[in-house]
Design an enzyme around this catalytic site. Structure first.
Site, mmCIF file in Angstrom:
data_model
loop_
_atom_site.group_PDB
_atom_site.id
_atom_site.type_symbol
_atom_site.label_atom_id
_atom_site.label_comp_id
_atom_site.label_asym_id
_atom_site.label_seq_id
_atom_site.Cartn_x
_atom_site.Cartn_y
_atom_site.Cartn_z
ATOM 1 N N ARG A 121 -93.957 28.628 59.107
ATOM 2 C CA ARG A 121 -93.737 28.608 60.570
ATOM 3 C C ARG A 121 -94.684 29.539 61.337
ATOM 4 N NH1 ARG A 121 -88.672 28.712 58.533
ATOM 5 N NH2 ARG A 121 -87.625 26.701 58.584
ATOM 6 N N LYS A 143 -106.489 25.902 70.683
ATOM 7 C CA LYS A 143 -106.208 24.518 70.282
ATOM 8 C C LYS A 143 -106.544 24.385 68.803
ATOM 9 C CE LYS A 143 -106.917 21.783 74.464
ATOM 10 N NZ LYS A 143 -107.736 20.716 75.051
ATOM 11 N N GLU A 185 -122.607 22.433 75.196
ATOM 12 C CA GLU A 185 -121.369 23.029 75.744
ATOM 13 C C GLU A 185 -121.698 24.274 76.578
ATOM 14 O OE1 GLU A 185 -118.332 21.657 75.486
ATOM 15 O OE2 GLU A 185 -118.323 20.431 73.648
ATOM 16 N N LYS A 228 -114.324 30.567 79.337
ATOM 17 C CA LYS A 228 -113.227 29.856 78.667
ATOM 18 C C LYS A 228 -111.948 30.707 78.709
ATOM 19 C CE LYS A 228 -111.722 26.810 75.157
ATOM 20 N NZ LYS A 228 -112.000 25.942 74.036
ATOM 21 N N GLU A 238 -103.215 23.235 79.293
ATOM 22 C CA GLU A 238 -103.939 22.145 79.955
ATOM 23 C C GLU A 238 -103.039 21.285 80.822
ATOM 24 O OE1 GLU A 238 -107.076 20.400 77.569
ATOM 25 O OE2 GLU A 238 -106.998 18.594 78.800
ATOM 26 N N ARG A 242 -107.303 23.664 83.079
ATOM 27 C CA ARG A 242 -108.059 23.692 81.816
ATOM 28 C C ARG A 242 -108.848 22.396 81.624
ATOM 29 N NH1 ARG A 242 -106.121 26.012 75.837
ATOM 30 N NH2 ARG A 242 -108.046 25.456 74.774
ATOM 31 N N ASN A 246 -113.229 19.783 80.300
ATOM 32 C CA ASN A 246 -113.545 18.447 79.767
ATOM 33 C C ASN A 246 -114.681 17.766 80.531
ATOM 34 O OD1 ASN A 246 -111.543 18.663 77.857
ATOM 35 N ND2 ASN A 246 -109.984 17.802 79.208
ATOM 36 N N HIS A 249 -116.697 15.047 78.978
ATOM 37 C CA HIS A 249 -116.009 14.633 77.761
ATOM 38 C C HIS A 249 -115.391 13.237 77.842
ATOM 39 C CE1 HIS A 249 -116.772 18.698 76.568
ATOM 40 N NE2 HIS A 249 -116.129 18.559 75.425
ATOM 41 N N HIS A 253 -116.478 11.393 74.715
ATOM 42 C CA HIS A 253 -115.539 10.908 73.695
ATOM 43 C C HIS A 253 -115.694 9.406 73.488
ATOM 44 C CE1 HIS A 253 -112.612 14.523 74.346
ATOM 45 N NE2 HIS A 253 -113.516 14.769 73.419
ATOM 46 N N HIS A 266 -120.785 15.962 68.401
ATOM 47 C CA HIS A 266 -119.933 16.038 69.599
ATOM 48 C C HIS A 266 -120.727 16.488 70.847
ATOM 49 C CE1 HIS A 266 -116.495 16.928 72.120
ATOM 50 N NE2 HIS A 266 -116.924 18.167 72.246
HETATM 51 N N1 LIG Z 1 -110.172 23.534 69.211
HETATM 52 C C1 LIG Z 1 -110.983 23.298 70.210
HETATM 53 O O1 LIG Z 1 -110.761 23.750 71.328
HETATM 54 C C2 LIG Z 1 -112.215 22.481 69.969
HETATM 55 C C3 LIG Z 1 -113.198 22.397 70.954
HETATM 56 C C4 LIG Z 1 -114.358 21.694 70.673
HETATM 57 C C5 LIG Z 1 -114.511 21.069 69.446
HETATM 58 N N2 LIG Z 1 -113.521 21.158 68.504
HETATM 59 C C6 LIG Z 1 -113.678 20.526 67.189
HETATM 60 O O2 LIG Z 1 -114.770 21.147 66.521
HETATM 61 C C7 LIG Z 1 -115.285 20.250 65.545
HETATM 62 C C8 LIG Z 1 -116.795 20.314 65.564
HETATM 63 O O3 LIG Z 1 -117.188 21.618 65.266
HETATM 64 P P1 LIG Z 1 -118.687 21.988 64.870
HETATM 65 O O4 LIG Z 1 -119.612 21.324 65.791
HETATM 66 O O5 LIG Z 1 -118.732 23.448 64.735
HETATM 67 O O6 LIG Z 1 -118.877 21.228 63.488
HETATM 68 P P2 LIG Z 1 -118.610 21.619 61.949
HETATM 69 O O7 LIG Z 1 -117.497 22.569 61.809
HETATM 70 O O8 LIG Z 1 -118.524 20.325 61.225
HETATM 71 O O9 LIG Z 1 -119.963 22.341 61.535
HETATM 72 C C9 LIG Z 1 -121.175 21.627 61.565
HETATM 73 C C10 LIG Z 1 -121.945 21.774 60.250
HETATM 74 O O10 LIG Z 1 -122.550 23.052 60.206
HETATM 75 C C11 LIG Z 1 -122.243 23.719 58.980
HETATM 76 N N3 LIG Z 1 -122.246 25.153 59.297
HETATM 77 C C12 LIG Z 1 -121.324 25.864 59.964
HETATM 78 N N4 LIG Z 1 -121.770 27.099 60.206
HETATM 79 C C13 LIG Z 1 -123.000 27.194 59.660
HETATM 80 C C14 LIG Z 1 -123.973 28.221 59.590
HETATM 81 N N5 LIG Z 1 -123.803 29.402 60.178
HETATM 82 N N6 LIG Z 1 -125.128 27.957 58.932
HETATM 83 C C15 LIG Z 1 -125.341 26.744 58.359
HETATM 84 N N7 LIG Z 1 -124.478 25.731 58.427
HETATM 85 C C16 LIG Z 1 -123.312 25.950 59.063
HETATM 86 C C17 LIG Z 1 -120.932 23.136 58.559
HETATM 87 O O11 LIG Z 1 -120.748 23.238 57.168
HETATM 88 C C18 LIG Z 1 -121.086 21.679 58.996
HETATM 89 O O12 LIG Z 1 -121.794 20.954 58.032
HETATM 90 C C19 LIG Z 1 -114.714 18.886 65.870
HETATM 91 O O13 LIG Z 1 -113.749 18.556 64.906
HETATM 92 C C20 LIG Z 1 -114.049 19.069 67.224
HETATM 93 O O14 LIG Z 1 -112.922 18.241 67.403
HETATM 94 C C21 LIG Z 1 -112.384 21.852 68.754
HETATM 95 ZN ZN LIG Z 2 -116.512 19.665 73.646
#
Ligand SMILES: NC(=O)c1ccc[n+]([C@@H]2O[C@H](COP(=O)([O-])OP(=O)(O)OC[C@H]3O[C@@H](n4cnc5c(N)ncnc54)[C@H](O)[C@@H]3O)[C@@H](O)[C@H]2O)c1
Ligand SMILES: [Zn+2]
Length: 366
Positions: A121, A143, A185, A228, A238, A242, A246, A249, A253, A266
């Site tokens: 939990r 999130k 972003e 942020k 949101e 918030r 987006n 987005h 999306h 993304h």
């Molecule tokens: N929670 C939120 O508010 C929020 C906001 C935006 C996006 N997201 C989510 O984030 C995800 C995308 O995240 P991302 O773009 O970071 O992608 P990711 O986590 O897939 O990382 C991208 C790639 O980079 C590699 N990597 C990470 N750090 C590295 C480093 N320092 N050196 C070398 N390689 C590295 C990872 O292994 C991966 O292959 C999506 O699932 C999206 O839905 C969440």
């Molecule tokens: Zn985004």
């Protein structure tokens, strides 16, 4: 060390940003000394680069530490991986006093955050984001979640970490394409909330991408986290404000969805989405600002849009988007550079025209 506070209803927590923070044993000791046990969750790429280093830091701070990793990439944000991680936490008798450390990009942050929110939990969570996207966006604001077969990010929670630790230096190993996607972003923050940041990017976007001046990178990350944190502090769940985050987005999306998440990162899809949203803002946004924004986004060298994409496909993907409100589609538009607003229900004919003229005109045969 730069510190940005996030103030939410249930807890206030600091985001600490410093080059070489990962090597700073004293800083780690201060953050982690109240825990006895840590579980680092990461992906296999990041484990090879920084897993051992982080585990050593935590052990030096006196924590009994486990390292768990999942395959890199979006498919790891799944119930299957959550189940496997739960099993390993139970087998290793991880208690509620432990801290889960999410070391990686947004995939790891969302997945490990969801595990932390639900195991026993809820256990302590510290985010150590390693992609630019995660450092400026996903690690901040609470999130957490995973994907469902029927859609992205459909299962999740709002679960704030106790701390976010950001070392911009780890971006050195991140692929340039990933850095550019994260920079989309960053541009978004400039557009919706900070004309000064936007102007800095106009002069120094390439310096951010090339990491030529790591203190500059740290300052940009700090500015984004401030924006942020400010927005999340006012509207954690949101319910209104918030949603400004987006910007770009809605169409972003839809583009990701219409290409089965296989063509664009993304941030790249969001960059195209911002181009569309900018053109939809022409009633409020002057032509000089529109042109400045387009020029900056172009410098991200986006991959082309596949020939097969149609306007109808994008519109139907938008209708399925979970962020759509019962009253209809909410659009985030710009008033000026540095100021965004929400607008309900733009006429479909206008949306069609912008999608066609701004995005699909750039399609290429695959
Ligand atoms: N929670 C939120 O508010 C929020 C906001 C935006 C996006 N997201 C989510 O984030 C995800 C995308 O995240 P991302 O773009 O970071 O992608 P990711 O986590 O897939 O990382 C991208 C790639 O980079 C590699 N990597 C990470 N750090 C590295 C480093 N320092 N050196 C070398 N390689 C590295 C990872 O292994 C991966 O292959 C999506 O699932 C999206 O839905 C969440
Ligand atoms: Zn985004």
């Amino acid at each position: 060390m730069k510190t940005v506070w996030v103030n939410t209803v249930n807890n206030d927590y600091p985001i600490e940003i410093a080059p070489h923070l990962m090597q700073n044993t004293a800083a780690f000791g201060q953050v982690f000394n109240r825990f006895a046990q840590a579980v680092v969750i990461t992906d296999e790429n990041v484990r090879k680069l920084y897993g051992r280093q982080l585990v050593n830091q935590l052990r030096q701070s006196g924590l009994q530490t486990e390292l768990l990793s999942v395959p890199p990439g979006e498919p790891s944000k799944s119930m299957n991986q959550v189940g496997k991680l739960f099993t390993r936490l139970i087998e290793r008798q991880i208690t509620r006093q432990a801290v889960i450390v999410a070391l990686g990009g947004g995939v790891v942050g969302d997945l490990a955050g969801f595990v932390a929110a639900t195991y026993l939990r809820g256990v302590n969570l510290i985010q150590v984001p390693t992609t630019l996207l995660a450092q400026v966006d996903s690690s901040v604001g609470g999130k957490v979640g995973i994907n469902h077969r029927l859609g992205k990010n459909l299962i999740g929670s709002f679960y704030q970490p106790q701390h976010v630790l950001i070392d911009p230096y780890v971006l050195q190993t991140l692929e340039m394409r990933e850095r550019r996607a994260g920079a989309a972003e960053v541009i978004k923050y400039g557009l919706i909330a900070d004309s000064g940041l936007f102007a800095q990017l106009e002069t120094s976007l390439e310096a951010l991408l090339d990491l030529t001046d790591i203190d500059f990178v740290a300052t940009v990350i700090e500015q984004c986290c401030h924006i942020k944190a400010d927005i999340v502090g006012q509207d954690e769940r949101e319910q209104s404000f918030r949603a400004l985050l987006n910007f770009g987005h809605t169409v972003g999306h839809a583009l990701e969805n219409a290409t089965q998440y296989r063509v664009f990162l993304h941030g790249e899809a969001v960059a195209y989405g911002m181009l569309a949203a900018l053109h939809l803002s022409i009633d409020s946004l002057c032509s000089t600002s529109l042109e400045r924004a387009i020029q900056l986004i172009r410098r991200l060298s986006l991959p082309p849009i596949p020939q097969s994409i149609t306007v109808d496909q994008l519109l139907s993907a938008m209708q399925q988007d979970k962020k759509r409100r019962p009253s209809g589609q909410t659009w985030i538009l710009l008033k000026t550079i540095g100021s965004a607003f929400m607008s309900e229900n733009l006429p479909e004919i206008r949306v069609r025209q912008v999608l066609n003229d701004v995005l699909l005109a750039r399609r290429v045969k695959k």
